[in-house]
Design a protein around this motif. Structure first.
Motif, PDB file in Angstrom:
ATOM      1  N   GLY A 227       0.782  -1.230   0.000  1.00 40.31           N
ATOM      2  CA  GLY A 227       0.000   0.000   0.000  1.00 40.31           C
ATOM      3  C   GLY A 227       0.813   1.278   0.000  1.00 40.31           C
ATOM      4  N   VAL A 228       2.013   1.251   0.592  1.00 39.19           N
ATOM      5  CA  VAL A 228       2.754   2.508   0.786  1.00 39.19           C
ATOM      6  C   VAL A 228       4.027   2.628  -0.034  1.00 39.19           C
ATOM      7  CG1 VAL A 228       1.860   2.675   3.138  1.00 39.19           C
ATOM      8  CG2 VAL A 228       4.160   1.736   2.768  1.00 39.19           C
ATOM      9  N   SER A 229       4.483   1.556  -0.661  1.00 42.67           N
ATOM     10  CA  SER A 229       5.814   1.560  -1.284  1.00 42.67           C
ATOM     11  C   SER A 229       5.965   2.598  -2.391  1.00 42.67           C
ATOM     12  CB  SER A 229       6.163   0.165  -1.820  1.00 42.67           C
ATOM     13  OG  SER A 229       5.209  -0.245  -2.791  1.00 42.67           O
ATOM     14  N   GLU A 230       4.884   2.930  -3.078  1.00 42.73           N
ATOM     15  CA  GLU A 230       4.966   3.924  -4.157  1.00 42.73           C
ATOM     16  C   GLU A 230       4.381   5.279  -3.752  1.00 42.73           C
ATOM     17  OE1 GLU A 230       4.207   2.265  -8.316  1.00 42.73           O
ATOM     18  OE2 GLU A 230       3.022   0.899  -7.056  1.00 42.73           O
ATOM     19  N   ALA A 231       3.898   5.398  -2.538  1.00 40.29           N
ATOM     20  CA  ALA A 231       3.157   6.589  -2.137  1.00 40.29           C
ATOM     21  C   ALA A 231       4.047   7.817  -1.961  1.00 40.29           C
ATOM     22  CB  ALA A 231       2.402   6.319  -0.846  1.00 40.29           C
ATOM     23  N   ASP A 232       3.513   8.963  -2.367  1.00 43.66           N
ATOM     24  CA  ASP A 232       4.162  10.248  -2.103  1.00 43.66           C
ATOM     25  C   ASP A 232       3.738  10.788  -0.744  1.00 43.66           C
ATOM     26  OD1 ASP A 232       5.466  10.838  -4.798  1.00 43.66           O
ATOM     27  OD2 ASP A 232       3.393  10.428  -5.389  1.00 43.66           O
ATOM     28  N   ILE A 233       2.494  10.474  -0.363  1.00 43.44           N
ATOM     29  CA  ILE A 233       1.937  10.913   0.918  1.00 43.44           C
ATOM     30  C   ILE A 233       1.223   9.722   1.550  1.00 43.44           C
ATOM     31  CG2 ILE A 233       0.325  12.484   2.072  1.00 43.44           C
ATOM     32  CD1 ILE A 233       0.610  14.369  -0.343  1.00 43.44           C
ATOM     33  N   VAL A 234       1.448   9.526   2.844  1.00 46.02           N
ATOM     34  CA  VAL A 234       0.737   8.492   3.601  1.00 46.02           C
ATOM     35  C   VAL A 234       0.061   9.162   4.778  1.00 46.02           C
ATOM     36  CG1 VAL A 234       0.884   6.315   4.837  1.00 46.02           C
ATOM     37  CG2 VAL A 234       2.488   6.779   2.969  1.00 46.02           C
ATOM     38  N   ILE A 235      -1.252   8.932   4.934  1.00 42.19           N
ATOM     39  CA  ILE A 235      -1.995   9.481   6.064  1.00 42.19           C
ATOM     40  C   ILE A 235      -2.467   8.327   6.938  1.00 42.19           C
ATOM     41  CG2 ILE A 235      -3.878  10.970   6.808  1.00 42.19           C
ATOM     42  CD1 ILE A 235      -3.209  11.113   3.212  1.00 42.19           C
ATOM     43  N   VAL A 236      -2.057   8.344   8.197  1.00 40.04           N
ATOM     44  CA  VAL A 236      -2.435   7.299   9.141  1.00 40.04           C
ATOM     45  C   VAL A 236      -3.669   7.761   9.908  1.00 40.04           C
ATOM     46  CG1 VAL A 236      -1.692   5.904  11.109  1.00 40.04           C
ATOM     47  CG2 VAL A 236      -0.046   6.520   9.320  1.00 40.04           C
ATOM     48  N   CYS A 237      -4.772   7.056   9.701  1.00 35.88           N
ATOM     49  CA  CYS A 237      -6.054   7.440  10.298  1.00 35.88           C
ATOM     50  C   CYS A 237      -6.554   6.348  11.238  1.00 35.88           C
ATOM     51  CB  CYS A 237      -7.084   7.710   9.212  1.00 35.88           C
ATOM     52  SG  CYS A 237      -6.601   8.969   8.025  1.00 35.88           S
ATOM     53  N   THR A 238      -5.641   5.789  12.003  1.00 36.75           N
ATOM     54  CA  THR A 238      -5.985   4.752  12.960  1.00 36.75           C
ATOM     55  C   THR A 238      -6.088   5.365  14.365  1.00 36.75           C
ATOM     56  OG1 THR A 238      -3.636   4.191  13.148  1.00 36.75           O
ATOM     57  CG2 THR A 238      -4.949   2.911  11.593  1.00 36.75           C
ATOM     58  N   PRO A 239      -6.678   4.651  15.335  1.00 40.14           N
ATOM     59  CA  PRO A 239      -6.801   5.198  16.692  1.00 40.14           C
ATOM     60  C   PRO A 239      -5.459   5.608  17.282  1.00 40.14           C
ATOM     61  CG  PRO A 239      -8.218   3.281  16.446  1.00 40.14           C
ATOM     62  CD  PRO A 239      -7.386   3.359  15.202  1.00 40.14           C
ATOM     63  N   VAL A 240      -5.483   6.606  18.173  1.00 35.90           N
ATOM     64  CA  VAL A 240      -4.239   7.225  18.653  1.00 35.90           C
ATOM     65  C   VAL A 240      -3.275   6.224  19.265  1.00 35.90           C
ATOM     66  CG1 VAL A 240      -5.186   9.534  18.971  1.00 35.90           C
ATOM     67  CG2 VAL A 240      -5.359   7.866  20.835  1.00 35.90           C
ATOM     68  N   GLN A 241      -3.764   5.184  19.906  1.00 34.33           N
ATOM     69  CA  GLN A 241      -2.868   4.251  20.585  1.00 34.33           C
ATOM     70  C   GLN A 241      -2.070   3.388  19.608  1.00 34.33           C
ATOM     71  OE1 GLN A 241      -6.194   4.050  20.462  1.00 34.33           O
ATOM     72  NE2 GLN A 241      -6.979   2.020  21.004  1.00 34.33           N
ATOM     73  N   TYR A 242      -2.441   3.413  18.316  1.00 37.04           N
ATOM     74  CA  TYR A 242      -1.737   2.607  17.320  1.00 37.04           C
ATOM     75  C   TYR A 242      -0.891   3.424  16.343  1.00 37.04           C
ATOM     76  CZ  TYR A 242      -5.275  -0.761  18.858  1.00 37.04           C
ATOM     77  OH  TYR A 242      -6.071  -1.577  19.621  1.00 37.04           O
ATOM     78  N   VAL A 243      -0.987   4.740  16.414  1.00 37.99           N
ATOM     79  CA  VAL A 243      -0.348   5.579  15.389  1.00 37.99           C
ATOM     80  C   VAL A 243       1.157   5.396  15.360  1.00 37.99           C
ATOM     81  CG1 VAL A 243       0.133   7.953  14.671  1.00 37.99           C
ATOM     82  CG2 VAL A 243      -2.191   7.295  15.305  1.00 37.99           C
ATOM     83  N   VAL A 244       1.822   5.445  16.506  1.00 34.43           N
ATOM     84  CA  VAL A 244       3.289   5.316  16.531  1.00 34.43           C
ATOM     85  C   VAL A 244       3.713   3.987  15.922  1.00 34.43           C
ATOM     86  CG1 VAL A 244       5.316   5.094  18.023  1.00 34.43           C
ATOM     87  CG2 VAL A 244       3.620   6.882  18.475  1.00 34.43           C
ATOM     88  N   GLU A 245       3.078   2.918  16.337  1.00 28.64           N
ATOM     89  CA  GLU A 245       3.405   1.593  15.797  1.00 28.64           C
ATOM     90  C   GLU A 245       3.182   1.548  14.297  1.00 28.64           C
ATOM     91  OE1 GLU A 245       1.468  -2.917  15.893  1.00 28.64           O
ATOM     92  OE2 GLU A 245       0.880  -1.448  17.413  1.00 28.64           O
ATOM     93  N   HIS A 246       2.075   2.082  13.821  1.00 31.28           N
ATOM     94  CA  HIS A 246       1.768   2.016  12.395  1.00 31.28           C
ATOM     95  C   HIS A 246       2.725   2.865  11.566  1.00 31.28           C
ATOM     96  CE1 HIS A 246      -2.617   0.635  13.267  1.00 31.28           C
ATOM     97  NE2 HIS A 246      -1.782  -0.375  13.171  1.00 31.28           N
ATOM     98  N   VAL A 247       3.075   4.049  12.054  1.00 26.69           N
ATOM     99  CA  VAL A 247       4.020   4.879  11.308  1.00 26.69           C
ATOM    100  C   VAL A 247       5.381   4.187  11.220  1.00 26.69           C
ATOM    101  CG1 VAL A 247       5.304   7.056  11.287  1.00 26.69           C
ATOM    102  CG2 VAL A 247       2.851   7.060  11.796  1.00 26.69           C
TER     103      VAL A 247
END
Length: 279
Positions: free
Chosen positions: A61-81
């Motif tokens: 999903g992200v390998s070709e992206a110019d912009i990535v927006i993480v819209c997951t709950p706050v407790q998961y944002v650091v892990e997901h980024v």
């Protein structure tokens, strides 16, 4: 307006879906990739036009992206980024939409690839999910961006351009200042609304009209989502609650002593503050 390139959205719910719809309706991206864990929800997002393609695989999903927006709950944002940073290009911009910022910004000072900058759109609804997403959700709304001292001017400029292209007004704040502010204007109101909703019994609720429904509307939002937000910003919310209780006690004492001067001061100031918003 010039294309923003390939955009990946992790978590295509109300906010993520609204970002996707805005990008597509404004012609800002030909490829909007939805990333999530549940294929059925991703299919719904594509069916509604919020994304052009979907995947449950983060790398894909992200390998070709110019912009990535993480819209997951706050407790998961650091892990997901951190997961996303393993697969993006070095020049990719990564942001989030979390309602708290200090934990997230300080937890993402160093990532493998890509450049992270925090965001918080001051827009939303008590009705979640991509089915409630709308393309104009950010129109004339404020988005707070929270750069770290290491954040490059280029990324600050890019994130400002991104949100403005969706119709938003952009304000820059330090992450600690942001959390102090939202404790008062967002998190405290939610706490009050939830507690207030518990005050009436079943018979009293039969009489509920505009005043009750207006004041308690936000209590209808996802409890698990709000539990995570309140826990993450608990110190600032406790300070805000304490200040509110101090004023509430003064209001109560003025009512008990029939002090019209103090009561009117609170009522007039409250009216003025509310009318200053112009909506």
């Amino acid at each position: 307006m010039k294309s923003l390139g390939i955009v990946a959205i992790m978590g295509v719910g109300l906010i993520g879906g609204s970002i996707g719809l805005a990008l597509r309706q404004r012609g800002l991206s030909d490829r909007v990739i939805g990333i999530g864990r549940k294929p059925a929800r991703l299919r719904k997002a594509k069916q509604l036009g919020a994304v052009t393609e979907t995947t449950t695989n983060i790398e894909r999903g992200v390998s070709e992206a110019d912009i990535v927006i993480v819209c997951t709950p706050v407790q998961y944002v650091v892990e997901h980024v951190k997961q996303i940073s393993q697969y993006v290009r070095p020049e990719a911009m990564i942001t989030d939409v979390g309602s708290t910022k200090q934990t997230i910004v300080e937890g993402l000072k160093n990532i493998e690839n890509g450049q992270f900058i925090g965001s918080h759109p001051m827009a939303g609804s008590d009705q979640g999910g991509v089915v409630n997403a709308v393309a104009d959700l950010f129109q004339k709304r404020t988005v707070v961006v929270t750069p770290h001292k290491r954040t490059s001017k280029n990324i600050q400029s890019r994130i400002t351009k991104f949100w403005k292209s969706l119709g938003a007004r952009v304000v820059e704040l330090d992450c600690k200042e942001h959390d102090r502010a939202v404790a008062v204007i967002s998190h405290l109101p939610h706490a009050i609304s939830s507690v207030l909703s518990n005050q009436a019994n079943a018979k009293q609720l039969l009489l509920a009209a505009g005043g009750w429904t207006d004041t308690t509307r936000i209590a209808g939002a996802d409890p698990e989502l709000w539990l995570a937000i309140l826990r993450d910003n608990n110190k600032q919310v406790v300070r805000a609650v304490d200040r509110f209780l101090n004023d509430l006690h003064k209001f109560r004492d003025a009512l008990d002593s029939d002090n019209s001067r103090v009561l009117l001061r609170y009522l007039n100031q409250g009216k003025q503050n509310r009318e200053s918003l112009g909506n």
